[in-house]
Structures are given as C-alpha cells and as structure tokens.
Enzyme design. Sequence first.
Site, PDB file in Angstrom:
ATOM      1  N   HIS A 152      -9.451   1.107   5.019  1.00  0.00           N
ATOM      2  CA  HIS A 152      -8.182   1.281   5.733  1.00  0.00           C
ATOM      3  C   HIS A 152      -8.401   2.218   6.925  1.00  0.00           C
ATOM      4  CE1 HIS A 152      -4.067   2.398   6.641  1.00  0.00           C
ATOM      5  NE2 HIS A 152      -3.702   1.315   5.969  1.00  0.00           N
ATOM      6  N   GLY A 169       2.645   2.232  10.907  1.00  0.00           N
ATOM      7  CA  GLY A 169       3.598   3.336  10.786  1.00  0.00           C
ATOM      8  C   GLY A 169       4.304   3.691  12.077  1.00  0.00           C
ATOM      9  N   GLU A 179      -6.755   4.594   8.031  1.00  0.00           N
ATOM     10  CA  GLU A 179      -6.507   6.017   7.751  1.00  0.00           C
ATOM     11  C   GLU A 179      -7.736   6.646   7.088  1.00  0.00           C
ATOM     12  OE1 GLU A 179      -2.838   5.364   5.675  1.00  0.00           O
ATOM     13  OE2 GLU A 179      -1.872   4.878   7.584  1.00  0.00           O
ATOM     14  N   SER A 225       3.670  -2.197  10.353  1.00  0.00           N
ATOM     15  CA  SER A 225       5.126  -2.242  10.543  1.00  0.00           C
ATOM     16  C   SER A 225       5.766  -3.567  10.117  1.00  0.00           C
ATOM     17  CB  SER A 225       5.494  -1.890  11.994  1.00  0.00           C
ATOM     18  OG  SER A 225       5.044  -0.587  12.311  1.00  0.00           O
ATOM     19  N   ASN A 264       0.861  -1.178   0.000  1.00  0.00           N
ATOM     20  CA  ASN A 264       0.000   0.000   0.000  1.00  0.00           C
ATOM     21  C   ASN A 264       0.900   1.231   0.000  1.00  0.00           C
ATOM     22  OD1 ASN A 264      -1.776   2.053   0.508  1.00  0.00           O
ATOM     23  ND2 ASN A 264      -2.402   1.331   2.547  1.00  0.00           N
ATOM     24  N   TRP A 265       0.963   1.886  -1.152  1.00  0.00           N
ATOM     25  CA  TRP A 265       1.883   3.022  -1.281  1.00  0.00           C
ATOM     26  C   TRP A 265       1.329   4.306  -0.674  1.00  0.00           C
ATOM     27  CZ3 TRP A 265       4.231   2.496  -6.951  1.00  0.00           C
ATOM     28  CH2 TRP A 265       5.045   1.356  -6.983  1.00  0.00           C
ATOM     29  N   LYS A 266       0.062   4.257  -0.228  1.00  0.00           N
ATOM     30  CA  LYS A 266      -0.564   5.434   0.395  1.00  0.00           C
ATOM     31  C   LYS A 266      -0.357   6.665  -0.493  1.00  0.00           C
ATOM     32  CE  LYS A 266      -0.165   3.172   4.825  1.00  0.00           C
ATOM     33  NZ  LYS A 266      -0.015   3.254   6.265  1.00  0.00           N
ATOM     34  N   GLY A 300       2.950  -1.130   4.329  1.00  0.00           N
ATOM     35  CA  GLY A 300       2.930   0.299   4.017  1.00  0.00           C
ATOM     36  C   GLY A 300       4.334   0.790   3.729  1.00  0.00           C
ATOM     37  N   GLY A 301       4.953   1.423   4.724  1.00  0.00           N
ATOM     38  CA  GLY A 301       6.266   2.065   4.558  1.00  0.00           C
ATOM     39  C   GLY A 301       7.294   1.195   3.849  1.00  0.00           C
ATOM     40  N   GLU A 357      -5.185  -5.065  10.590  1.00  0.00           N
ATOM     41  CA  GLU A 357      -4.172  -4.032  10.786  1.00  0.00           C
ATOM     42  C   GLU A 357      -4.447  -3.312  12.106  1.00  0.00           C
ATOM     43  OE1 GLU A 357      -2.263  -2.776   6.795  1.00  0.00           O
ATOM     44  OE2 GLU A 357      -3.979  -1.507   7.158  1.00  0.00           O
TER      45      GLU A 357
HETATM   46  P1  13P Z   1       3.142   0.362   7.783  1.00  0.00           P
HETATM   47  O1  13P Z   1       3.665  -0.909   7.153  1.00  0.00           O
HETATM   48  O2  13P Z   1       3.858   1.603   7.317  1.00  0.00           O
HETATM   49  O3  13P Z   1       3.036   0.245   9.264  1.00  0.00           O
HETATM   50  O4  13P Z   1       1.632   0.550   7.233  1.00  0.00           O
HETATM   51  C1  13P Z   1       0.759  -0.532   7.282  1.00  0.00           C
HETATM   52  C2  13P Z   1      -0.429  -0.182   6.501  1.00  0.00           C
HETATM   53  O5  13P Z   1      -1.164   0.719   6.842  1.00  0.00           O
HETATM   54  C3  13P Z   1      -0.677  -0.952   5.266  1.00  0.00           C
HETATM   55  O6  13P Z   1      -1.949  -0.721   4.764  1.00  0.00           O
END
Ligand code: 13P
Length: 256
Positions: A97, A175, A99, A215, A11-13, A236-237, A169
């Site tokens: 998600h 994050g 967020e 993470s 997920n590149w957000k 994510g990251g 999640e």
């Molecule tokens: P991180 O891997 O940056 O913690 O993010 C997880 C995430 O929100 C994937 O959708």
Amino acid sequence: MKNRVPLVAGNWKMFKTCPEAVESARQLVQRISDATGVEVMIAPPFTALAPVSDALNESNISLGAQNLFWEKEGAYTGEISPVMLVSAGCRYVIIGHSERRQYFGENDGTVNKKIKAALDASLTPILCIGESENERESDKTFSVLDKQIKNGLKDLVLKDLELMILAYEPVWAIGTGKTATSDQAQEVHQFLRSLLKKYFGTTFSQLIRILYGGSVKPDNISELMAMPDVDGALVGGASLDPDTFSKIVHHIGSSL
Ligand code: 13P
C-alpha cells in the site's frame, strides 16, 4: 460483460479497537447477507483479525490483513508472518500500500518478498501500485506503474500468480476526495492489463482482477464499475461505516 467476479475490499487502516471492529463486522454481515455476484473482503487492524474472523463466520465476507512480514517465524519484534495471518482466519493480504511505501520504507524489493511469502502460504495478495501527483503531472504514470509491476513481481512465474489481485491506487486520490475519473481509471487499468499480457500472457491478463482505489464512495462506484477493465474497489474511508460500505457492495452487485 466481464467474466471476472468483482471484489470490493475494505481497508480499515489504523482504525477501530477490537470491540468496534467486531461490531462493524456484525453490522456488515447483516447488511450484505443478500449481496450476490460480488465478493467482499474486509481488512481490519492486526489486533482485531481473530475476533472479526469469528464475527464473519459462515458469512459471505472474507477476512484480509493489511500487511505481513516475509519470514515464517523468528526474532523479528513487532512483525506478523503469513502463517499467523492464516491461523487468524485471513484469506487475503494487502501488500505494498502506498502508505506503507511512504511511511514505513517499503519498496518494490520488500513488496516482492512479501508477495512471494503470501503466495507460499496460499494467501491471496492484493498488490497495490499507483503514481504520485508529481509523477502524473510529469507524464510518468505509465513508467512508474511498469516499474512497480516488473520489480514487485520479479522472478514470479505464471503458475505462482493464479491467486494474485492488483489494485491501482493513484496516491493523489487516496483520502483526498479526488477520485480518478472513470476514464482515467479505465485508461490505466487497460494499460496494466496490456503490461500483464506482455509479461505473463493473454489468459492471465484476462483473468486477473484489477481493483481501483482512491476516494471510492457509493456515488462514484457505479460509474467506475461500468468501465470494462475495473473489477472492483479497494475502499478506505468509506469502508469504515457499515452502512456506506454496504451501499458500495450493493451498487456493485446491481451494476452487473
Ligand atoms: P480512501 O478510500 O480513503 O481514499 O483510501 C483508499 C485506500 O487507500 C484503500 O486502500
């Protein structure tokens, strides 16, 4: 031995311009062309979907979107419909998600409409659920997840759900660098499978893939994947850098 093919999804957000996204996709294609026994998906921002789709052409990486709107078309300024995602080359879509729930007012009701719209368009929805730190500390994790599943999948029946994927999640692990331990992830994934068994039956509960997100890094993925109910990761990251993400993919492939 699990009989579910693992999926690792990036997920590149809200990161990467079009040229950056295409360059990352090209590098990934090269780095994971040899990965077997694992499905891989990346979800760039909307603006980069079509060019990234071209860059992924004939590779073993699928394309996903990070969100959609449930209507087919209409006067909905700023929104993107399921059929638009399909036409841009998407096979998957991330829905609900944390967020989006936290910053954009999404709730189980909107999530439910989005899941139905995705399934209608033959997109594979990745439904995200998870508890906050507060909810975990006050022992509400299981009841929060039960509510998210029950309301997010309201009025859906077994035959609608064949494509669906679930992603656990925990909000406190996104994050933050605080990964759930593999035992914490397993405890919740097992609980989720038992809930799905209760609502949709044994066969479905054994077939559905449940991803862990929060993470995930190359150095914790193998431990997570060793758990019997963890079927992959939503990253994510660590998905932003092709080198790091391909390491996660290779760890999953080699842990089978
Ligand atoms: P991180 O891997 O940056 O913690 O993010 C997880 C995430 O929100 C994937 O959708």
